[in-house]
Design an enzyme around this catalytic site. Structure first.
Site, PDB file in Angstrom:
ATOM      1  N   LYS A 120      12.699 -66.840 112.345  1.00  0.00           N
ATOM      2  CA  LYS A 120      13.084 -65.469 112.723  1.00  0.00           C
ATOM      3  C   LYS A 120      13.187 -64.565 111.486  1.00  0.00           C
ATOM      4  O   LYS A 120      12.655 -63.462 111.465  1.00  0.00           O
ATOM      5  CB  LYS A 120      14.429 -65.463 113.483  1.00  0.00           C
ATOM      6  CG  LYS A 120      14.414 -66.274 114.769  1.00  0.00           C
ATOM      7  CD  LYS A 120      15.718 -66.175 115.535  1.00  0.00           C
ATOM      8  CE  LYS A 120      16.933 -66.733 114.822  1.00  0.00           C
ATOM      9  NZ  LYS A 120      16.917 -68.206 114.635  1.00  0.00           N
TER      10      LYS A 120
ATOM     11  N   ARG B 227      22.954 -63.477 121.293  1.00  0.00           N
ATOM     12  CA  ARG B 227      23.019 -64.937 121.340  1.00  0.00           C
ATOM     13  C   ARG B 227      23.704 -65.448 122.598  1.00  0.00           C
ATOM     14  O   ARG B 227      23.861 -66.660 122.753  1.00  0.00           O
ATOM     15  CB  ARG B 227      23.801 -65.435 120.122  1.00  0.00           C
ATOM     16  CG  ARG B 227      22.909 -65.893 118.994  1.00  0.00           C
ATOM     17  CD  ARG B 227      23.808 -66.318 117.851  1.00  0.00           C
ATOM     18  NE  ARG B 227      23.242 -67.397 117.091  1.00  0.00           N
ATOM     19  CZ  ARG B 227      22.519 -67.257 115.993  1.00  0.00           C
ATOM     20  NH1 ARG B 227      22.222 -66.073 115.536  1.00  0.00           N
ATOM     21  NH2 ARG B 227      22.088 -68.312 115.345  1.00  0.00           N
TER      22      ARG B 227
ATOM     23  N   ARG C 132      14.668 -76.164 103.621  1.00  0.00           N
ATOM     24  CA  ARG C 132      15.300 -74.947 103.102  1.00  0.00           C
ATOM     25  C   ARG C 132      16.656 -75.257 102.470  1.00  0.00           C
ATOM     26  O   ARG C 132      17.076 -74.595 101.520  1.00  0.00           O
ATOM     27  CB  ARG C 132      15.482 -73.924 104.233  1.00  0.00           C
ATOM     28  CG  ARG C 132      16.045 -72.603 103.736  1.00  0.00           C
ATOM     29  CD  ARG C 132      16.330 -71.632 104.844  1.00  0.00           C
ATOM     30  NE  ARG C 132      17.312 -72.168 105.770  1.00  0.00           N
ATOM     31  CZ  ARG C 132      17.639 -71.592 106.926  1.00  0.00           C
ATOM     32  NH1 ARG C 132      17.047 -70.488 107.302  1.00  0.00           N
ATOM     33  NH2 ARG C 132      18.558 -72.117 107.696  1.00  0.00           N
TER      34      ARG C 132
ATOM     35  N   ARG D 292      23.180 -72.623 101.950  1.00  0.00           N
ATOM     36  CA  ARG D 292      23.908 -72.325 103.188  1.00  0.00           C
ATOM     37  C   ARG D 292      24.732 -73.535 103.611  1.00  0.00           C
ATOM     38  O   ARG D 292      24.212 -74.633 103.763  1.00  0.00           O
ATOM     39  CB  ARG D 292      22.916 -71.936 104.307  1.00  0.00           C
ATOM     40  CG  ARG D 292      22.603 -70.456 104.311  1.00  0.00           C
ATOM     41  CD  ARG D 292      21.589 -70.081 105.347  1.00  0.00           C
ATOM     42  NE  ARG D 292      21.995 -70.367 106.718  1.00  0.00           N
ATOM     43  CZ  ARG D 292      21.382 -69.874 107.787  1.00  0.00           C
ATOM     44  NH1 ARG D 292      20.338 -69.065 107.629  1.00  0.00           N
ATOM     45  NH2 ARG D 292      21.792 -70.184 108.993  1.00  0.00           N
TER      46      ARG D 292
ATOM     47  N   ARG E  57      24.258 -76.480 115.757  1.00  0.00           N
ATOM     48  CA  ARG E  57      23.660 -75.145 115.961  1.00  0.00           C
ATOM     49  C   ARG E  57      22.605 -75.191 117.068  1.00  0.00           C
ATOM     50  O   ARG E  57      22.512 -74.280 117.887  1.00  0.00           O
ATOM     51  CB  ARG E  57      23.029 -74.637 114.654  1.00  0.00           C
ATOM     52  CG  ARG E  57      24.070 -74.132 113.655  1.00  0.00           C
ATOM     53  CD  ARG E  57      23.558 -74.151 112.217  1.00  0.00           C
ATOM     54  NE  ARG E  57      22.408 -73.280 111.993  1.00  0.00           N
ATOM     55  CZ  ARG E  57      21.629 -73.362 110.906  1.00  0.00           C
ATOM     56  NH1 ARG E  57      21.876 -74.265 109.965  1.00  0.00           N
ATOM     57  NH2 ARG E  57      20.614 -72.537 110.764  1.00  0.00           N
TER      58      ARG E  57
HETATM   59  P1  AP5 Z   1      13.812 -68.900 108.767  1.00  0.00           P
HETATM   60  O1  AP5 Z   1      12.870 -67.766 108.782  1.00  0.00           O
HETATM   61  O2  AP5 Z   1      14.957 -68.867 107.842  1.00  0.00           O
HETATM   62  O3  AP5 Z   1      14.289 -69.246 110.244  1.00  0.00           O
HETATM   63  P2  AP5 Z   1      15.438 -68.587 111.129  1.00  0.00           P
HETATM   64  O4  AP5 Z   1      14.976 -68.670 112.521  1.00  0.00           O
HETATM   65  O5  AP5 Z   1      15.808 -67.266 110.570  1.00  0.00           O
HETATM   66  O6  AP5 Z   1      16.566 -69.684 110.883  1.00  0.00           O
HETATM   67  P3  AP5 Z   1      18.126 -69.510 110.671  1.00  0.00           P
HETATM   68  O7  AP5 Z   1      18.605 -70.803 110.117  1.00  0.00           O
HETATM   69  O8  AP5 Z   1      18.442 -68.275 109.906  1.00  0.00           O
HETATM   70  O9  AP5 Z   1      18.567 -69.349 112.152  1.00  0.00           O
HETATM   71  P4  AP5 Z   1      19.972 -69.356 112.780  1.00  0.00           P
HETATM   72  O10 AP5 Z   1      19.735 -68.706 114.079  1.00  0.00           O
HETATM   73  O11 AP5 Z   1      20.576 -70.709 112.838  1.00  0.00           O
HETATM   74  O12 AP5 Z   1      20.869 -68.596 111.718  1.00  0.00           O
HETATM   75  P5  AP5 Z   1      21.593 -67.192 111.700  1.00  0.00           P
HETATM   76  O13 AP5 Z   1      21.631 -66.760 110.295  1.00  0.00           O
HETATM   77  O14 AP5 Z   1      21.046 -66.300 112.720  1.00  0.00           O
HETATM   78  O15 AP5 Z   1      12.921 -70.218 108.484  1.00  0.00           O
HETATM   79  C1  AP5 Z   1      13.530 -71.464 108.260  1.00  0.00           C
HETATM   80  C2  AP5 Z   1      12.774 -72.189 107.132  1.00  0.00           C
HETATM   81  O16 AP5 Z   1      11.462 -72.518 107.589  1.00  0.00           O
HETATM   82  C3  AP5 Z   1      12.576 -71.340 105.867  1.00  0.00           C
HETATM   83  O17 AP5 Z   1      12.668 -72.155 104.753  1.00  0.00           O
HETATM   84  C4  AP5 Z   1      11.151 -70.813 106.019  1.00  0.00           C
HETATM   85  O18 AP5 Z   1      10.532 -70.550 104.798  1.00  0.00           O
HETATM   86  C5  AP5 Z   1      10.464 -71.915 106.781  1.00  0.00           C
HETATM   87  N1  AP5 Z   1       9.417 -71.442 107.699  1.00  0.00           N
HETATM   88  C6  AP5 Z   1       9.430 -70.312 108.468  1.00  0.00           C
HETATM   89  N2  AP5 Z   1       8.298 -70.229 109.187  1.00  0.00           N
HETATM   90  C7  AP5 Z   1       7.557 -71.329 108.889  1.00  0.00           C
HETATM   91  C8  AP5 Z   1       6.285 -71.807 109.318  1.00  0.00           C
HETATM   92  N3  AP5 Z   1       5.556 -71.127 110.212  1.00  0.00           N
HETATM   93  N4  AP5 Z   1       5.856 -72.978 108.822  1.00  0.00           N
HETATM   94  C9  AP5 Z   1       6.587 -73.672 107.913  1.00  0.00           C
HETATM   95  N5  AP5 Z   1       7.798 -73.261 107.443  1.00  0.00           N
HETATM   96  C10 AP5 Z   1       8.268 -72.106 107.929  1.00  0.00           C
HETATM   97  O19 AP5 Z   1      23.076 -67.584 112.177  1.00  0.00           O
HETATM   98  C11 AP5 Z   1      23.913 -68.397 111.370  1.00  0.00           C
HETATM   99  C12 AP5 Z   1      25.296 -68.467 111.987  1.00  0.00           C
HETATM  100  O20 AP5 Z   1      25.899 -67.154 111.997  1.00  0.00           O
HETATM  101  C13 AP5 Z   1      25.354 -68.911 113.451  1.00  0.00           C
HETATM  102  O21 AP5 Z   1      25.377 -70.337 113.569  1.00  0.00           O
HETATM  103  C14 AP5 Z   1      26.666 -68.258 113.923  1.00  0.00           C
HETATM  104  O22 AP5 Z   1      27.778 -68.992 113.463  1.00  0.00           O
HETATM  105  C15 AP5 Z   1      26.654 -66.928 113.190  1.00  0.00           C
HETATM  106  N6  AP5 Z   1      25.995 -65.865 113.968  1.00  0.00           N
HETATM  107  C16 AP5 Z   1      24.862 -65.199 113.642  1.00  0.00           C
HETATM  108  N7  AP5 Z   1      24.549 -64.294 114.585  1.00  0.00           N
HETATM  109  C17 AP5 Z   1      25.505 -64.387 115.537  1.00  0.00           C
HETATM  110  C18 AP5 Z   1      25.726 -63.728 116.775  1.00  0.00           C
HETATM  111  N8  AP5 Z   1      24.872 -62.800 117.235  1.00  0.00           N
HETATM  112  N9  AP5 Z   1      26.808 -64.091 117.508  1.00  0.00           N
HETATM  113  C19 AP5 Z   1      27.679 -65.026 117.080  1.00  0.00           C
HETATM  114  N10 AP5 Z   1      27.519 -65.697 115.913  1.00  0.00           N
HETATM  115  C20 AP5 Z   1      26.443 -65.384 115.141  1.00  0.00           C
HETATM  116 MG    MG Z   2      17.582 -66.425 109.789  1.00  0.00          MG
END
Ligand code: AP5
Ligand code: MG
Length: 192
Positions: A14, A89, A128, A134, A145
């Protein structure tokens, strides 16, 4: 305005694809995860309150998320649009988002759903983890998660399918291949 939700399980790409999208279409990137991590880094009261949820892989309470997010949408009303990454979410978040955007007279245009296997998510996040720093990128928290995503977030696929906005994107290819699929959908929407 072009308002895009980039939707998918943890590690589906994402954040990575949001970067590509904002560069090409000049949208404002609103990643609730990035915003929360920034608050933690700054040691703000909100950040301190959110940290325990994030470290355990749980969702941060909705009210905290709304305050952080809608502060930013209201400051960017002249933008070409928003990309929502990691939000909504759960059902409450989706409904409140629709209400807010209706008030701003700029509804969600597209929901791009990155479809990636669970095995691949683990691989990507653990890779990653070696550089991200993180606290939630450990095997145990990743599992949690994904469980929270499956129970609380995945049901939103139906919500957006019913609105006719859901667009599945095959997320297993390279970053460039996935972005090519995304561009095709956004350009199609824009009539290009
Ligand atoms: P990346 O692009 O970082 O993936 P992502 O989907 O952004 O993964 P996240 O870990 O950020 O998702 P998340 O939903 O768990 O975390 P968030 O920060 O939203 O890619 C991942 C890796 O793969 C990278 O190294 C990248 O380079 C690689 N990659 C990408 N595409 C690729 C490809 N095609 N091929 C190979 N490699 C590739 O949330 C974190 C925490 O915050 C949550 O658990 C929660 O506690 C809180 N939170 C956030 N938003 C909310 C909300 N709305 N409500 C409540 N709590 C929330
Ligand atoms: Mg992300």
């Amino acid at each position: 305005m072009l308002n895009v939700i980039i939707f998918g399980a943890p590690g589906t790409g994402k954040g990575t694809q949001s970067q590509n999208i904002i560069e090409k279409y000049q949208l404002v990137h609103l990643s609730t995860g990035d915003i929360l991590r920034e608050e933690i880094k700054n040691g703000s009261p909100v950040g301190l309150a959110a940290k325990k949820y994030i470290d355990d892989g749980l969702l941060v309470p909705d009210s905290v998320i709304f305050d952080l997010l809608f502060d930013r949408t209201s400051k960017n009303t002249n933008s070409k649009g928003f990309i929502f990454d990691g939000f909504p979410r759960n059902n409450v978040q989706a409904e409140i988002l629709d209400e807010k955007l209706a008030e701003m007279q700029t509804p969600i245009s597209l929901v791009l759903y990155l479809d990636v296997t669970e095995e691949e998510l683990f691989k990507r996040i653990l890779l990653r983890a070696q550089i991200s720093g993180r606290a939630d990128d450990t095997a145990e928290v990743i599992k949690k998660r994904i469980e929270v995503y499956t129970q609380q977030t995945q049901p939103l696929l139906d919500y957006y399918r019913q609105q006719g906005k859901l667009i599945p994107i095959a997320g297993m290819g390279t970053i460039e291949e996935v972005f090519a699929l995304i561009e095709k959908e956004i350009d199609g929407y824009l009539g290009k």
